[in-house]
Design an enzyme around this catalytic site. Structure first.
Site, PDB file in Angstrom:
ATOM      1  N   ASP A 197     -86.469 -36.952 -44.366  1.00  0.00           N
ATOM      2  CA  ASP A 197     -87.453 -37.101 -45.532  1.00  0.00           C
ATOM      3  C   ASP A 197     -88.350 -37.347 -45.722  1.00  0.00           C
ATOM      4  OD1 ASP A 197     -87.742 -34.793 -48.338  1.00  0.00           O
ATOM      5  OD2 ASP A 197     -86.277 -36.998 -49.044  1.00  0.00           O
ATOM      6  N   SER A 225     -88.436 -30.795 -53.513  1.00  0.00           N
ATOM      7  CA  SER A 225     -87.789 -30.576 -52.635  1.00  0.00           C
ATOM      8  C   SER A 225     -86.330 -29.552 -53.414  1.00  0.00           C
ATOM      9  CB  SER A 225     -86.710 -31.393 -52.088  1.00  0.00           C
ATOM     10  OG  SER A 225     -87.188 -31.817 -51.615  1.00  0.00           O
ATOM     11  N   GLN A 231     -87.376 -27.641 -44.689  1.00  0.00           N
ATOM     12  CA  GLN A 231     -86.950 -28.250 -46.151  1.00  0.00           C
ATOM     13  C   GLN A 231     -87.791 -27.274 -46.389  1.00  0.00           C
ATOM     14  OE1 GLN A 231     -88.961 -32.225 -46.850  1.00  0.00           O
ATOM     15  NE2 GLN A 231     -86.867 -32.145 -48.237  1.00  0.00           N
TER      16      GLN A 231
END
Length: 318
Positions: free
Chosen positions: A217, A243, A293
Protein backbone atom coordinates in the site's frame (compact mmCIF):
# COMPACT_ATOMS: atom_id res chain seq x y z
CA UNK A 1 21.15 -7.90 8.11
CA UNK A 2 24.54 -6.42 8.99
CA UNK A 3 25.06 -3.90 11.73
CA UNK A 4 22.14 -5.17 13.83
CA UNK A 5 22.66 -7.13 17.05
CA UNK A 6 20.71 -10.30 17.79
CA UNK A 7 18.79 -8.51 20.56
CA UNK A 8 17.93 -5.57 18.30
CA UNK A 9 16.87 -7.94 15.54
CA UNK A 10 14.65 -9.90 17.94
CA UNK A 11 12.97 -6.70 19.12
CA UNK A 12 12.43 -5.53 15.52
CA UNK A 13 10.99 -8.90 14.56
CA UNK A 14 8.57 -8.77 17.50
CA UNK A 15 7.42 -5.31 16.40
CA UNK A 16 7.10 -6.57 12.84
CA UNK A 17 4.84 -9.39 14.01
CA UNK A 18 2.81 -7.08 16.26
CA UNK A 19 1.76 -4.96 13.24
CA UNK A 20 -0.09 -8.02 11.94
CA UNK A 21 -0.87 -9.70 15.26
CA UNK A 22 -4.43 -10.83 15.88
CA UNK A 23 -6.22 -12.10 18.97
CA UNK A 24 -8.76 -14.88 18.49
CA UNK A 25 -12.07 -13.82 20.04
CA UNK A 26 -14.39 -16.55 18.73
CA UNK A 27 -14.81 -19.14 15.98
CA UNK A 28 -13.08 -17.73 12.87
CA UNK A 29 -13.17 -14.29 14.53
CA UNK A 30 -10.08 -12.22 15.30
CA UNK A 31 -9.23 -8.77 16.65
CA UNK A 32 -6.29 -6.49 15.93
CA UNK A 33 -3.94 -5.54 18.76
CA UNK A 34 -2.17 -2.67 17.00
CA UNK A 35 -3.34 -0.03 14.51
CA UNK A 36 -1.32 2.78 12.95
CA UNK A 37 -3.05 5.97 11.90
CA UNK A 38 -0.53 8.19 10.09
CA UNK A 39 -0.52 11.74 11.42
CA UNK A 40 -2.77 13.91 9.30
CA UNK A 41 -4.64 10.94 7.80
CA UNK A 42 -8.38 10.51 8.12
CA UNK A 43 -8.06 6.82 8.97
CA UNK A 44 -5.72 3.97 9.85
CA UNK A 45 -3.16 2.76 7.33
CA UNK A 46 -4.96 0.65 4.74
CA UNK A 47 -2.01 -1.67 4.19
CA UNK A 48 -2.18 -2.77 7.82
CA UNK A 49 -5.88 -3.62 7.47
CA UNK A 50 -5.12 -5.63 4.31
CA UNK A 51 -2.31 -7.51 6.04
CA UNK A 52 -4.40 -8.25 9.12
CA UNK A 53 -7.40 -9.38 7.05
CA UNK A 54 -5.19 -11.74 5.05
CA UNK A 55 -3.68 -13.02 8.29
CA UNK A 56 -7.18 -13.70 9.67
CA UNK A 57 -8.09 -15.62 6.52
CA UNK A 58 -4.84 -17.59 6.69
CA UNK A 59 -5.57 -18.70 10.24
CA UNK A 60 -8.56 -20.69 8.93
CA UNK A 61 -6.49 -22.55 6.31
CA UNK A 62 -5.14 -26.04 6.91
CA UNK A 63 -2.49 -27.80 4.87
CA UNK A 64 0.13 -26.47 2.45
CA UNK A 65 -2.05 -23.78 0.85
CA UNK A 66 -0.62 -20.35 0.02
CA UNK A 67 -2.53 -17.21 -0.85
CA UNK A 68 -2.65 -16.63 -4.60
CA UNK A 69 -4.75 -13.45 -4.48
CA UNK A 70 -6.58 -11.10 -2.16
CA UNK A 71 -9.15 -8.56 -3.38
CA UNK A 72 -10.07 -5.78 -0.95
CA UNK A 73 -12.60 -2.96 -0.66
CA UNK A 74 -12.27 -0.03 1.72
CA UNK A 75 -15.78 1.03 2.74
CA UNK A 76 -15.12 3.53 5.54
CA UNK A 77 -12.14 5.01 7.35
CA UNK A 78 -11.00 3.17 10.46
CA UNK A 79 -9.70 4.72 13.65
CA UNK A 80 -6.86 3.69 15.95
CA UNK A 81 -8.93 4.37 19.07
CA UNK A 82 -10.86 1.10 18.70
CA UNK A 83 -9.51 -2.26 17.55
CA UNK A 84 -10.87 -3.89 14.38
CA UNK A 85 -12.72 -7.23 14.41
CA UNK A 86 -12.20 -9.59 11.47
CA UNK A 87 -14.85 -12.25 10.80
CA UNK A 88 -13.87 -14.97 8.34
CA UNK A 89 -16.35 -17.03 6.34
CA UNK A 90 -15.13 -20.31 4.84
CA UNK A 91 -16.65 -19.95 1.38
CA UNK A 92 -15.05 -22.98 -0.26
CA UNK A 93 -12.56 -25.70 0.64
CA UNK A 94 -11.37 -27.50 -2.48
CA UNK A 95 -8.49 -29.81 -3.32
CA UNK A 96 -6.46 -27.27 -5.28
CA UNK A 97 -8.02 -23.98 -4.16
CA UNK A 98 -9.97 -22.66 -1.20
CA UNK A 99 -11.67 -19.30 -0.65
CA UNK A 100 -12.24 -17.10 2.38
CA UNK A 101 -14.38 -13.97 2.81
CA UNK A 102 -13.32 -11.49 5.48
CA UNK A 103 -15.48 -8.69 6.92
CA UNK A 104 -13.79 -6.07 9.11
CA UNK A 105 -15.95 -4.18 11.59
CA UNK A 106 -15.24 -1.30 13.91
CA UNK A 107 -17.65 0.52 16.22
CA UNK A 108 -20.51 -1.62 14.89
CA UNK A 109 -20.06 -0.83 11.19
CA UNK A 110 -18.38 -2.60 8.31
CA UNK A 111 -15.29 -0.67 7.20
CA UNK A 112 -13.56 -3.22 4.94
CA UNK A 113 -14.17 -6.46 3.05
CA UNK A 114 -11.78 -8.89 1.39
CA UNK A 115 -11.96 -12.05 -0.66
CA UNK A 116 -8.87 -14.24 -0.45
CA UNK A 117 -8.00 -17.29 -2.54
CA UNK A 118 -5.48 -19.92 -1.46
CA UNK A 119 -3.83 -22.48 -3.74
CA UNK A 120 -2.05 -25.75 -3.08
CA UNK A 121 1.41 -25.31 -4.72
CA UNK A 122 1.71 -27.01 -8.08
CA UNK A 123 4.32 -27.10 -10.87
CA UNK A 124 3.61 -25.48 -14.22
CA UNK A 125 5.23 -25.74 -17.65
CA UNK A 126 3.53 -22.46 -18.62
CA UNK A 127 5.61 -19.61 -17.25
CA UNK A 128 6.43 -16.09 -18.46
CA UNK A 129 6.95 -12.65 -16.90
CA UNK A 130 7.93 -9.06 -17.65
CA UNK A 131 11.64 -8.58 -16.99
CA UNK A 132 12.71 -6.52 -14.00
CA UNK A 133 13.82 -2.98 -14.86
CA UNK A 134 17.47 -2.16 -14.35
CA UNK A 135 17.71 0.18 -11.36
CA UNK A 136 20.37 1.07 -8.79
CA UNK A 137 20.72 -1.48 -5.95
CA UNK A 138 19.16 -0.55 -2.59
CA UNK A 139 22.55 -0.30 -0.89
CA UNK A 140 23.40 2.67 -3.12
CA UNK A 141 20.23 4.60 -2.23
CA UNK A 142 19.28 6.72 0.77
CA UNK A 143 16.70 5.61 3.32
CA UNK A 144 13.05 6.64 3.16
CA UNK A 145 13.60 8.93 6.14
CA UNK A 146 16.57 10.70 4.53
CA UNK A 147 14.59 11.06 1.30
CA UNK A 148 11.61 12.53 3.19
CA UNK A 149 13.88 14.94 5.02
CA UNK A 150 15.46 16.22 1.80
CA UNK A 151 12.15 16.45 -0.05
CA UNK A 152 10.34 18.29 2.73
CA UNK A 153 13.25 20.69 3.17
CA UNK A 154 13.09 21.49 -0.55
CA UNK A 155 9.31 22.02 -0.59
CA UNK A 156 8.98 23.84 2.74
CA UNK A 157 11.80 26.36 2.60
CA UNK A 158 14.08 24.18 4.68
CA UNK A 159 11.47 23.28 7.31
CA UNK A 160 11.41 19.58 8.23
CA UNK A 161 8.80 17.80 10.36
CA UNK A 162 11.10 15.50 12.34
CA UNK A 163 8.17 13.94 14.24
CA UNK A 164 6.61 12.82 10.94
CA UNK A 165 9.92 11.39 9.75
CA UNK A 166 10.42 9.54 13.05
CA UNK A 167 6.90 8.12 12.72
CA UNK A 168 7.75 6.54 9.38
CA UNK A 169 11.13 5.41 10.69
CA UNK A 170 9.33 3.33 13.33
CA UNK A 171 7.37 1.29 10.77
CA UNK A 172 8.06 -2.45 10.35
CA UNK A 173 8.98 -1.96 6.68
CA UNK A 174 11.91 0.05 5.33
CA UNK A 175 12.04 1.44 1.82
CA UNK A 176 14.36 3.32 -0.51
CA UNK A 177 13.14 5.43 -3.39
CA UNK A 178 14.59 4.73 -6.82
CA UNK A 179 15.51 8.08 -8.45
CA UNK A 180 13.86 8.70 -11.80
CA UNK A 181 16.07 9.60 -14.78
CA UNK A 182 15.54 13.14 -16.03
CA UNK A 183 13.63 11.93 -19.09
CA UNK A 184 11.18 10.02 -16.86
CA UNK A 185 10.36 12.76 -14.34
CA UNK A 186 6.77 13.89 -14.39
CA UNK A 187 5.57 10.56 -15.78
CA UNK A 188 3.05 8.44 -13.81
CA UNK A 189 5.69 5.88 -12.80
CA UNK A 190 7.50 5.15 -9.55
CA UNK A 191 9.80 2.53 -8.04
CA UNK A 192 11.01 1.72 -4.55
CA UNK A 193 13.00 -1.02 -2.86
CA UNK A 194 11.33 -2.37 0.27
CA UNK A 195 11.80 -5.06 2.88
CA UNK A 196 10.44 -5.95 6.31
CA UNK A 197 12.67 -5.20 9.28
CA UNK A 198 13.87 -8.03 11.48
CA UNK A 199 14.42 -11.72 10.78
CA UNK A 200 11.32 -13.54 9.48
CA UNK A 201 13.07 -16.83 8.69
CA UNK A 202 11.11 -18.72 11.36
CA UNK A 203 7.72 -17.53 10.09
CA UNK A 204 5.49 -19.33 7.60
CA UNK A 205 5.08 -18.15 4.03
CA UNK A 206 1.58 -16.75 4.64
CA UNK A 207 3.09 -14.33 7.18
CA UNK A 208 5.55 -13.16 4.52
CA UNK A 209 2.58 -12.66 2.19
CA UNK A 210 0.73 -10.66 4.86
CA UNK A 211 3.74 -8.41 5.39
CA UNK A 212 4.10 -7.81 1.65
CA UNK A 213 0.37 -7.06 1.44
CA UNK A 214 0.95 -4.50 4.22
CA UNK A 215 3.87 -2.94 2.34
CA UNK A 216 2.13 -2.98 -1.05
CA UNK A 217 0.00 0.00 0.00
CA UNK A 218 3.04 2.29 0.22
CA UNK A 219 3.38 4.72 -2.70
CA UNK A 220 1.03 2.84 -5.05
CA UNK A 221 -1.97 5.15 -5.35
CA UNK A 222 0.16 8.29 -5.14
CA UNK A 223 1.80 7.21 -8.40
CA UNK A 224 -1.33 8.57 -10.12
CA UNK A 225 -0.36 12.05 -8.88
CA UNK A 226 3.19 12.13 -10.19
CA UNK A 227 2.37 14.08 -13.39
CA UNK A 228 0.98 16.89 -11.20
CA UNK A 229 3.45 18.77 -9.03
CA UNK A 230 1.55 19.58 -5.88
CA UNK A 231 2.63 22.04 -3.22
CA UNK A 232 1.65 25.50 -2.07
CA UNK A 233 3.40 27.20 -4.97
CA UNK A 234 2.30 24.95 -7.85
CA UNK A 235 -0.61 24.84 -10.25
CA UNK A 236 -2.25 21.72 -8.79
CA UNK A 237 -3.43 21.26 -5.19
CA UNK A 238 -4.43 17.89 -3.74
CA UNK A 239 -7.65 17.82 -1.73
CA UNK A 240 -8.21 14.07 -1.23
CA UNK A 241 -6.41 10.79 -1.86
CA UNK A 242 -8.19 7.77 -0.38
CA UNK A 243 -8.12 4.09 -1.33
CA UNK A 244 -11.27 2.47 -2.69
CA UNK A 245 -9.96 -1.00 -3.48
CA UNK A 246 -6.70 -2.93 -3.53
CA UNK A 247 -5.67 -6.27 -5.02
CA UNK A 248 -2.54 -8.37 -4.64
CA UNK A 249 -1.73 -11.44 -6.76
CA UNK A 250 1.05 -13.66 -5.42
CA UNK A 251 2.95 -15.55 -8.14
CA UNK A 252 5.99 -17.13 -6.48
CA UNK A 253 7.42 -17.69 -2.97
CA UNK A 254 9.62 -14.90 -1.56
CA UNK A 255 11.11 -13.53 1.65
CA UNK A 256 9.50 -10.30 2.83
CA UNK A 257 12.59 -9.54 4.93
CA UNK A 258 14.80 -9.44 1.82
CA UNK A 259 14.93 -6.52 -0.60
CA UNK A 260 12.09 -6.46 -3.14
CA UNK A 261 11.73 -4.00 -6.02
CA UNK A 262 8.28 -2.43 -6.30
CA UNK A 263 7.68 -0.92 -9.76
CA UNK A 264 4.50 1.13 -10.13
CA UNK A 265 2.65 2.94 -12.92
CA UNK A 266 -0.67 4.72 -13.30
CA UNK A 267 -2.42 4.17 -16.63
CA UNK A 268 -5.31 6.53 -15.83
CA UNK A 269 -6.60 9.28 -13.58
CA UNK A 270 -10.09 10.59 -14.33
CA UNK A 271 -13.54 11.20 -12.84
CA UNK A 272 -12.11 11.95 -9.42
CA UNK A 273 -10.30 8.59 -9.27
CA UNK A 274 -6.77 7.36 -9.84
CA UNK A 275 -5.71 3.87 -10.90
CA UNK A 276 -2.29 2.39 -10.28
CA UNK A 277 -0.78 -1.04 -10.89
CA UNK A 278 2.44 -2.51 -9.58
CA UNK A 279 4.92 -5.33 -10.05
CA UNK A 280 7.06 -6.68 -7.22
CA UNK A 281 10.35 -8.43 -8.00
CA UNK A 282 12.76 -10.39 -5.85
CA UNK A 283 16.40 -9.31 -5.90
CA UNK A 284 17.22 -11.96 -8.53
CA UNK A 285 14.59 -10.63 -10.96
CA UNK A 286 11.67 -12.99 -10.32
CA UNK A 287 8.23 -11.35 -10.52
CA UNK A 288 6.77 -12.55 -7.22
CA UNK A 289 3.62 -10.43 -6.96
CA UNK A 290 1.44 -7.93 -8.84
CA UNK A 291 -0.86 -5.25 -7.44
CA UNK A 292 -3.64 -2.91 -8.49
CA UNK A 293 -5.33 -0.10 -6.60
CA UNK A 294 -7.99 2.51 -7.32
CA UNK A 295 -8.77 5.43 -5.09
CA UNK A 296 -10.44 8.79 -4.82
CA UNK A 297 -8.04 11.37 -6.25
CA UNK A 298 -9.37 14.92 -6.05
CA UNK A 299 -7.60 18.17 -6.54
CA UNK A 300 -7.82 21.71 -7.88
CA UNK A 301 -6.22 23.31 -10.93
CA UNK A 302 -5.48 27.01 -10.92
CA UNK A 303 -5.18 26.99 -14.73
CA UNK A 304 -7.85 24.55 -15.99
CA UNK A 305 -7.71 23.91 -19.73
CA UNK A 306 -9.68 20.65 -20.06
CA UNK A 307 -6.71 18.69 -21.43
CA UNK A 308 -5.95 15.07 -20.62
CA UNK A 309 -2.23 14.47 -20.22
CA UNK A 310 -1.09 11.54 -22.34
CA UNK A 311 2.07 9.44 -21.96
CA UNK A 312 3.69 6.51 -23.65
CA UNK A 313 4.12 3.44 -21.45
CA UNK A 314 7.62 3.98 -20.09
CA UNK A 315 7.85 1.78 -17.02
CA UNK A 316 9.79 -1.03 -18.70
CA UNK A 317 13.07 0.94 -18.73
CA UNK A 318 13.56 3.23 -15.77
Amino acid sequence: MTGISAAEDANTTAFNERALELKETGPDTFMSVDLWQPSGNRGVFGGQVIGQALSAAGKTINGPFRCNSVHCYFLAAGTNTEMITYKVRRVRQGTSYCSRHVVAKQLGRVIFMAMASFQRPEPSVLSHQYEMPQVPPPESLISREAYMRAQRARLNNGLVDEAKIAEYGALPVESRAVPMPKDKRGLPINAIWLRAKGDMSSLGHVHHQCMLAYASDFALLSTSLRPFEMDAHKRYKLSMLVSLDHTVWFHEPFRADEWLLYVMESPRAASGRGLAVGRIYSRDGVLVASTAQEGVARGTDSEPDGRTLEFRNSVAKL
